[in-house]
Design a protein around this motif. Structure first.
Motif, PDB file in Angstrom:
ATOM      1  N   ALA A   2     -18.179   7.942 -23.743  1.00  0.00           N
ATOM      2  CA  ALA A   2     -18.063   7.971 -25.164  1.00  0.00           C
ATOM      3  C   ALA A   2     -16.881   6.568 -25.103  1.00  0.00           C
ATOM      4  O   ALA A   2     -16.333   6.659 -26.023  1.00  0.00           O
ATOM      5  CB  ALA A   2     -17.889   8.875 -26.213  1.00  0.00           C
ATOM      6  N   LEU A  43     -23.693  11.873 -31.625  1.00  0.00           N
ATOM      7  CA  LEU A  43     -24.172  12.081 -30.603  1.00  0.00           C
ATOM      8  C   LEU A  43     -24.010  12.818 -29.778  1.00  0.00           C
ATOM      9  O   LEU A  43     -24.303  13.073 -28.390  1.00  0.00           O
ATOM     10  CB  LEU A  43     -24.692  10.067 -30.368  1.00  0.00           C
ATOM     11  CG  LEU A  43     -24.907   9.305 -31.190  1.00  0.00           C
ATOM     12  CD1 LEU A  43     -25.763   8.175 -30.900  1.00  0.00           C
ATOM     13  CD2 LEU A  43     -26.254   9.602 -32.085  1.00  0.00           C
ATOM     14  N   THR A  44     -23.271  12.997 -29.416  1.00  0.00           N
ATOM     15  CA  THR A  44     -22.129  13.962 -28.789  1.00  0.00           C
ATOM     16  C   THR A  44     -21.829  15.357 -29.412  1.00  0.00           C
ATOM     17  O   THR A  44     -21.576  16.420 -28.174  1.00  0.00           O
ATOM     18  CB  THR A  44     -20.944  13.466 -27.824  1.00  0.00           C
ATOM     19  OG1 THR A  44     -19.458  12.763 -29.481  1.00  0.00           O
ATOM     20  CG2 THR A  44     -20.965  12.445 -27.837  1.00  0.00           C
ATOM     21  N   TYR A  95     -30.213   3.738 -30.758  1.00  0.00           N
ATOM     22  CA  TYR A  95     -30.379   4.458 -32.248  1.00  0.00           C
ATOM     23  C   TYR A  95     -30.684   3.561 -33.269  1.00  0.00           C
ATOM     24  O   TYR A  95     -30.509   1.888 -32.635  1.00  0.00           O
ATOM     25  CB  TYR A  95     -28.979   4.919 -32.019  1.00  0.00           C
ATOM     26  CG  TYR A  95     -28.831   6.476 -31.330  1.00  0.00           C
ATOM     27  CD1 TYR A  95     -29.395   7.172 -32.245  1.00  0.00           C
ATOM     28  CD2 TYR A  95     -29.103   6.183 -29.844  1.00  0.00           C
ATOM     29  CE1 TYR A  95     -29.695   8.590 -31.478  1.00  0.00           C
ATOM     30  CE2 TYR A  95     -28.787   7.883 -29.295  1.00  0.00           C
ATOM     31  CZ  TYR A  95     -29.158   8.670 -30.618  1.00  0.00           C
ATOM     32  OH  TYR A  95     -29.691  10.279 -28.954  1.00  0.00           O
ATOM     33  N   TRP A 134     -27.616   5.850 -24.137  1.00  0.00           N
ATOM     34  CA  TRP A 134     -27.306   5.672 -25.072  1.00  0.00           C
ATOM     35  C   TRP A 134     -26.774   4.275 -26.233  1.00  0.00           C
ATOM     36  O   TRP A 134     -25.604   4.917 -26.169  1.00  0.00           O
ATOM     37  CB  TRP A 134     -27.571   7.165 -25.881  1.00  0.00           C
ATOM     38  CG  TRP A 134     -27.641   8.113 -25.257  1.00  0.00           C
ATOM     39  CD1 TRP A 134     -28.824   8.024 -23.907  1.00  0.00           C
ATOM     40  CD2 TRP A 134     -28.079   9.487 -26.405  1.00  0.00           C
ATOM     41  NE1 TRP A 134     -29.362   9.217 -24.197  1.00  0.00           N
ATOM     42  CE2 TRP A 134     -29.047  10.022 -24.714  1.00  0.00           C
ATOM     43  CE3 TRP A 134     -27.214  10.454 -26.409  1.00  0.00           C
ATOM     44  CZ2 TRP A 134     -28.542  11.330 -25.102  1.00  0.00           C
ATOM     45  CZ3 TRP A 134     -27.537  11.555 -27.275  1.00  0.00           C
ATOM     46  CH2 TRP A 134     -28.872  12.400 -26.222  1.00  0.00           C
ATOM     47  N   VAL A 179     -22.250   6.777 -24.268  1.00  0.00           N
ATOM     48  CA  VAL A 179     -22.891   6.521 -25.686  1.00  0.00           C
ATOM     49  C   VAL A 179     -21.716   5.237 -26.225  1.00  0.00           C
ATOM     50  O   VAL A 179     -20.285   5.323 -25.650  1.00  0.00           O
ATOM     51  CB  VAL A 179     -22.482   7.329 -26.619  1.00  0.00           C
ATOM     52  CG1 VAL A 179     -23.407   7.304 -27.553  1.00  0.00           C
ATOM     53  CG2 VAL A 179     -23.043   8.771 -26.055  1.00  0.00           C
TER      54      VAL A 179
END
Length: 342
Positions: A142, A276-277, A318, A210, A167
């Motif tokens: 992340a 998102l995690t 996204y 992502w 991400v």
């Protein structure tokens, strides 16, 4: 079939299946939580501190490593990675979690050129975590700033590519997917931290990406009134608001930095890393309340633009993040943590 009938039917099927299996389904151990490495410029824009404090309170993920990363050249004095490490430790200490997590400084500067790179402590730690054979659950990286340490890790050990998902809060909007913003074509900040590293990850690695580009992370608006409420919850909230209040003075010390106009909102642009995690529903553990498109990973250009690449590996871009659940959950966790600490 209406929603209630569907829910009853689904529950009946689950219970019936468990009974046929001797109850094994109900007794089975829950899946292991995702392991999430946090990488952010904690000495820069304080939105990363909000994300850090929120992330470590989420029980759906485990966090084996926290990395304080550097800033881009125009904003850097050369020691921001160490300052970021110290700032992360400061937040964890306020929360009583300073003994619970491993925090290290990342590389002090970007990769100067593709042909000249040198691994460091952080990249070695990433490789160790990615190559563990005793760990269960997916490994997610992340990143709320640049990608220096991840790129150095992949260059050191390319086998981590199939073992990790990135991400990333960063990158320009993609043509046709979002608003270009008031300065179309301007280099996006997180890309500018280390363009070579970002190009290594996009153009060379096999890491699944992502991406939350600039037009999307800038939607994560948190009002000044909410900041006032947050400050009243306890020491953590007061600390976080103080860091936001200090941002204009911090920018004033940086040559060429913009003067911030008066505003009633602040952008918590790194908070999608939590969404998102960690904030995933149990029956379908995916980002069902946010929106994305799947596309071939484009070639990332020197200026941060994109060149289509038909054979690129699939990536998610996204287009909308569920800010509602993100900030409701953040405030609730901060209030609960403050009550427990009182």
């Amino acid at each position: 079939m209406d929603r209630r009938t569907f829910a009853v039917s689904t529950l009946t099927s689950l219970v019936g299946g468990a009974a046929l299996a001797g109850g094994a389904a109900l007794r089975a151990a829950p899946p292991m939580p995702a392991r999430v490495i946090l990488d952010n410029d904690f000495a820069g824009d304080p939105d990363g501190l909000f994300q850090l404090a929120h992330h470590v309170l989420c029980r759906a993920v485990s966090i084996p490593l926290i990395i304080g990363s550097h800033l881009p050249g125009g904003f850097s004095r050369g020691n921001e990675a160490r300052e970021g490490e110290a700032r992360a430790r400061e937040v964890l200490s306020i929360m009583g979690l300073d003994k619970a997590h491993t925090v290290i400084a990342g590389a002090p500067a970007p990769i100067g050129a593709r042909a000249s790179w040198k691994p460091g402590e952080a990249s070695a730690a990433i490789v160790r975590e990615a190559m563990r054979e005793d760990a269960q659950g997916p490994l997610i990286y992340a990143a709320g700033a640049g990608l220096t340490d991840l790129a150095l890790a992949w260059l050191s050990e390319p086998r981590i590519g199939r073992r990790i998902r990135l991400v990333w809060i960063g990158g320009r909007p993609h043509h046709g997917l979002g608003l270009p913003g008031p300065k179309a074509g301007e280099t996006e900040f997180n890309f500018s931290i280390d363009p070579v590293a970002a190009q290594v990850i996009f153009n060379e690695s096999d890491i699944e990406i992502w991406q939350v580009p600039a037009d999307v992370y800038s939607q994560m608006l948190f009002s000044n009134a909410e900041l006032e409420e947050l400050a009243a919850t306890g020491p953590l909230g007061a600390y976080l608001k103080a860091k936001v209040d200090a941002l204009p003075d911090m920018l004033a010390k940086i040559p060429g930095a913009p003067v911030l106009p008066a505003s009633d909102v602040y952008v918590l642009g790194d908070s999608p890393l939590v969404t998102l995690t960690a904030l995933l529903p149990p029956m379908r553990p995916d980002t069902t309340s946010s929106r994305y498109v799947v596309m071939p990973t484009p070639r990332l250009l020197d200026d941060g633009g994109y060149a289509p690449r038909a054979g690129g590996r699939p990536m998610r871009v996204y287009t909308q993040i569920d800010a509602g659940i993100t900030f409701r959950d953040m405030m609730a966790r901060f209030r609960i943590a403050a009550r427990r600490a009182a």
